[in-house]
Design a protein around this motif. Structure first.
Motif, PDB file in Angstrom:
ATOM      1  N   ASP A   1       0.837  -1.202   0.000  1.00 49.86           N
ATOM      2  CA  ASP A   1       0.000   0.000   0.000  1.00 49.86           C
ATOM      3  C   ASP A   1       0.869   1.248   0.000  1.00 49.86           C
ATOM      4  OD1 ASP A   1      -2.330  -1.446  -0.014  1.00 49.86           O
ATOM      5  OD2 ASP A   1      -2.671  -1.310   2.142  1.00 49.86           O
ATOM      6  N   PHE A   2       1.893   1.236   0.833  1.00 48.54           N
ATOM      7  CA  PHE A   2       2.818   2.359   0.905  1.00 48.54           C
ATOM      8  C   PHE A   2       3.595   2.502  -0.399  1.00 48.54           C
ATOM      9  CE2 PHE A   2       6.322   4.825   2.873  1.00 48.54           C
ATOM     10  CZ  PHE A   2       5.561   5.750   3.553  1.00 48.54           C
TER      11      PHE A   2
ATOM     12  N   VAL B   1       9.251   1.346  12.108  1.00 57.01           N
ATOM     13  CA  VAL B   1       8.272   1.743  11.090  1.00 57.01           C
ATOM     14  C   VAL B   1       8.252   3.257  10.919  1.00 57.01           C
ATOM     15  CG1 VAL B   1       5.817   1.803  10.512  1.00 57.01           C
ATOM     16  CG2 VAL B   1       6.839  -0.301  11.391  1.00 57.01           C
ATOM     17  N   ILE B   2       8.203   3.984  12.034  1.00 55.83           N
ATOM     18  CA  ILE B   2       8.151   5.451  11.970  1.00 55.83           C
ATOM     19  C   ILE B   2       9.431   6.006  11.334  1.00 55.83           C
ATOM     20  CG2 ILE B   2       8.191   7.528  13.384  1.00 55.83           C
ATOM     21  CD1 ILE B   2       5.442   6.389  13.075  1.00 55.83           C
ATOM     22  N   THR B   3      10.583   5.447  11.707  1.00 54.80           N
ATOM     23  CA  THR B   3      11.855   5.933  11.160  1.00 54.80           C
ATOM     24  C   THR B   3      11.930   5.695   9.661  1.00 54.80           C
ATOM     25  OG1 THR B   3      12.971   5.495  13.274  1.00 54.80           O
ATOM     26  CG2 THR B   3      14.358   5.735  11.321  1.00 54.80           C
ATOM     27  N   LEU B   4      11.546   4.496   9.208  1.00 46.72           N
ATOM     28  CA  LEU B   4      11.575   4.203   7.777  1.00 46.72           C
ATOM     29  C   LEU B   4      10.628   5.122   7.011  1.00 46.72           C
ATOM     30  CD1 LEU B   4      12.476   2.463   5.403  1.00 46.72           C
ATOM     31  CD2 LEU B   4      10.659   0.842   5.968  1.00 46.72           C
ATOM     32  N   ALA B   5       9.441   5.333   7.550  1.00 45.91           N
ATOM     33  CA  ALA B   5       8.479   6.211   6.880  1.00 45.91           C
ATOM     34  C   ALA B   5       9.022   7.632   6.782  1.00 45.91           C
ATOM     35  CB  ALA B   5       7.152   6.197   7.635  1.00 45.91           C
ATOM     36  N   GLN B   6       9.666   8.117   7.832  1.00 44.72           N
ATOM     37  CA  GLN B   6      10.204   9.473   7.814  1.00 44.72           C
ATOM     38  C   GLN B   6      11.345   9.603   6.805  1.00 44.72           C
ATOM     39  OE1 GLN B   6       9.435  11.121  12.321  1.00 44.72           O
ATOM     40  NE2 GLN B   6      11.082   9.677  12.030  1.00 44.72           N
ATOM     41  N   LEU B   7      12.175   8.554   6.672  1.00 46.77           N
ATOM     42  CA  LEU B   7      13.253   8.586   5.679  1.00 46.77           C
ATOM     43  C   LEU B   7      12.692   8.658   4.262  1.00 46.77           C
ATOM     44  CD1 LEU B   7      15.768   5.974   7.166  1.00 46.77           C
ATOM     45  CD2 LEU B   7      16.063   8.458   7.024  1.00 46.77           C
TER      46      LEU B   7
ATOM     47  N   LEU C   1       4.522  12.732  14.595  1.00 52.88           N
ATOM     48  CA  LEU C   1       5.726  12.268  13.915  1.00 52.88           C
ATOM     49  C   LEU C   1       6.922  13.032  14.468  1.00 52.88           C
ATOM     50  CD1 LEU C   1       4.620  11.974  10.160  1.00 52.88           C
ATOM     51  CD2 LEU C   1       5.066  10.117  11.768  1.00 52.88           C
ATOM     52  N   PRO C   2       7.945  12.333  14.945  1.00 50.25           N
ATOM     53  CA  PRO C   2       9.097  13.028  15.543  1.00 50.25           C
ATOM     54  C   PRO C   2       9.765  14.022  14.601  1.00 50.25           C
ATOM     55  CG  PRO C   2       9.142  10.701  16.116  1.00 50.25           C
ATOM     56  CD  PRO C   2       8.041  10.869  15.123  1.00 50.25           C
TER      57      PRO C   2
END
Length: 411
Positions: free
Chosen positions: A52-53, A240-246, A286-287
């Motif tokens: 999906d992403f 998951v959050i880190t990968l999405a932010q990258l 999101l950080p």
């Protein structure tokens, strides 16, 4: 190389491109499935979330409908209503474009470039078709039509660009090469110089925006770590959050470019982040949003000179490479500066359009810059800077030849 071999190699490269772009999402998801859940959940859930992403990175919109029980802990008004997720992670887009471009450059010398292009596109289309029909879940549905069209279209365009660039560098003539004969001089020089000047100004601004984003990440590192700790997502959620932010980092760089231009960007409805003023509302958890300024100051207005300096660089290039060489007069150089401004405005406008979209329900349906405003303002700034760069310095025609050299030349 035989036609069949060319087709097979192009198909293999398309397979590798899709495997890499999907793998950067599926591999971390699989690790979370194995380590975080202890194989207690169905792996297909993690696969579907990953693809999906991946589709979102190809411009495919996701329709999301969360249950009331799921959104109750977050306290977001209207979060249980259906919404669209359309803010693209440009990191995925850039990865696919680069892989397809490299495939095109390698296929250029195969002897059958059109065969390679067709084979690669068809293979990518068939594989992405399988991805589309295995995507979606109870809460997320994808638009099957755009899902079947957009991925192969992006791959084909990038691969074709690689083919054309590689063949052009090898000395092959294309229909575009006859443009100077059809337009005549100096109109063809103005057209090509405008393209290069606009690309130069746009690239310079994106480079400065990337540097600004990196500095803000370093300066606000303690705040970002603090936001990580407050989320309490655990190891798996943190990954998951880190990968999405990258993957969204290129999107943030375009936001920074829009900020430098002046119009800025929105993070939710009725919000604005700009050097001229900041109106912030509730932000997503999101950080990386810790780098966003909480307010603006008169000192930030100084950064508005950056786009003008990018235009100055383009104007200086036009003067040094075209006017001083005698290819263009000063008046034609001014027309080229205007053309460069138009090209730069269109490029940044398109990037801003792709970096905007919906990121959630309610007010989060408005995220990113306003494309037409960014393009229009940037074109004006580049025009001003390019004209200043064009008239800067001494004119070549006014430089007198030294007397002792004139005597030598007469001999």
């Amino acid at each position: 190389m035989k036609r069949t071999q060319v087709a097979l190699l192009a198909a293999l490269e398309a397979l590798i491109a899709l495997a890499i772009s999907v793998g950067v999402l599926v591999v971390p998801a699989t690790l979370i499935w194995a380590i975080g859940t202890g194989f207690s959940e169905f792996w297909s859930l993690f696969w579907r979330s990953s693809v999906d992403f991946w589709l979102l990175g190809h411009g495919v919109h996701l329709n999301v409908e969360l249950s009331a029980d799921t959104v109750a802990p977050f306290g977001l008004a209207g979060a249980s209503d259906p919404f669209v997720l359309s803010l693209a992670p440009i990191g995925i887009t850039a990865l696919v474009i680069w892989l397809a471009y490299r495939s095109g450059t390698r296929s250029a010398d195969s002897g059958h470039p059109i065969t390679a292009l067709i084979a690669g596109t068809v293979t990518y289309a068939l594989l992405s078709c399988g991805v589309v029909f295995t995507s979606g879940s109870e809460i997320i549905s994808t638009d099957r039509v755009t899902g079947l069209i957009f991925p192969p279209l992006i791959f084909a365009a990038a691969m074709a660009l690689g083919l054309v660039v590689a063949r052009y560098r090898a000395g092959e003539r294309f229909p575009l090469d006859t443009l100077p004969e059809r337009l005549g001089e100096p109109r063809s020089t103005i057209a090509f110089a405008s393209l290069r000047g606009g690309a130069l100004a746009s690239g310079a601004l994106i480079g400065v925006a990337g540097l600004l984003t990196a500095i803000l990440l370093l300066v606000n590192y303690p705040l970002i770590i603090g936001l990580y700790e407050t989320t309490e997502l655990g190891v798996g959620g943190g990954i998951v959050i880190t990968l999405a932010q990258l993957l969204y980092l290129p999107t943030l760089i375009i936001w920074a470019a829009s900020w430098l231009i002046g119009p800025g960007f929105a993070v939710g409805a009725n919000s604005i982040f700009s050097p001229l003023g900041t109106v912030a509302g509730p932000l997503p958890a999101l950080p990386v949003f810790g780098v966003l300024p909480s307010s603006s100051s008169p000192l930030t207005w100084i950064l508005l000179i950056v786009p003008i300096l990018c235009g100055f660089l383009a104007g200086l290039w036009i003067r040094r490479r075209r006017v001083e060489s005698g290819e263009l007069s000063m008046g034609e150089g001014a027309i080229t500066a205007a053309g460069s401004a138009v090209v730069a405005g269109v490029l940044l406008g398109l990037l801003a359009w792709f970096a905007a979209g919906a990121f959630g329900p309610g007010r989060l349906a408005e995220m990113g810059p306003t494309a037409w405003l960014v393009g229009l303002v940037f074109a004006g700034e580049i025009l001003v800077g390019a004209l200043i760069g064009l008239v800067s310095g001494r004119s070549v025609e006014t430089v007198e030849e030294p007397r002792f050299l004139s005597g030598v030349s007469e001999r």
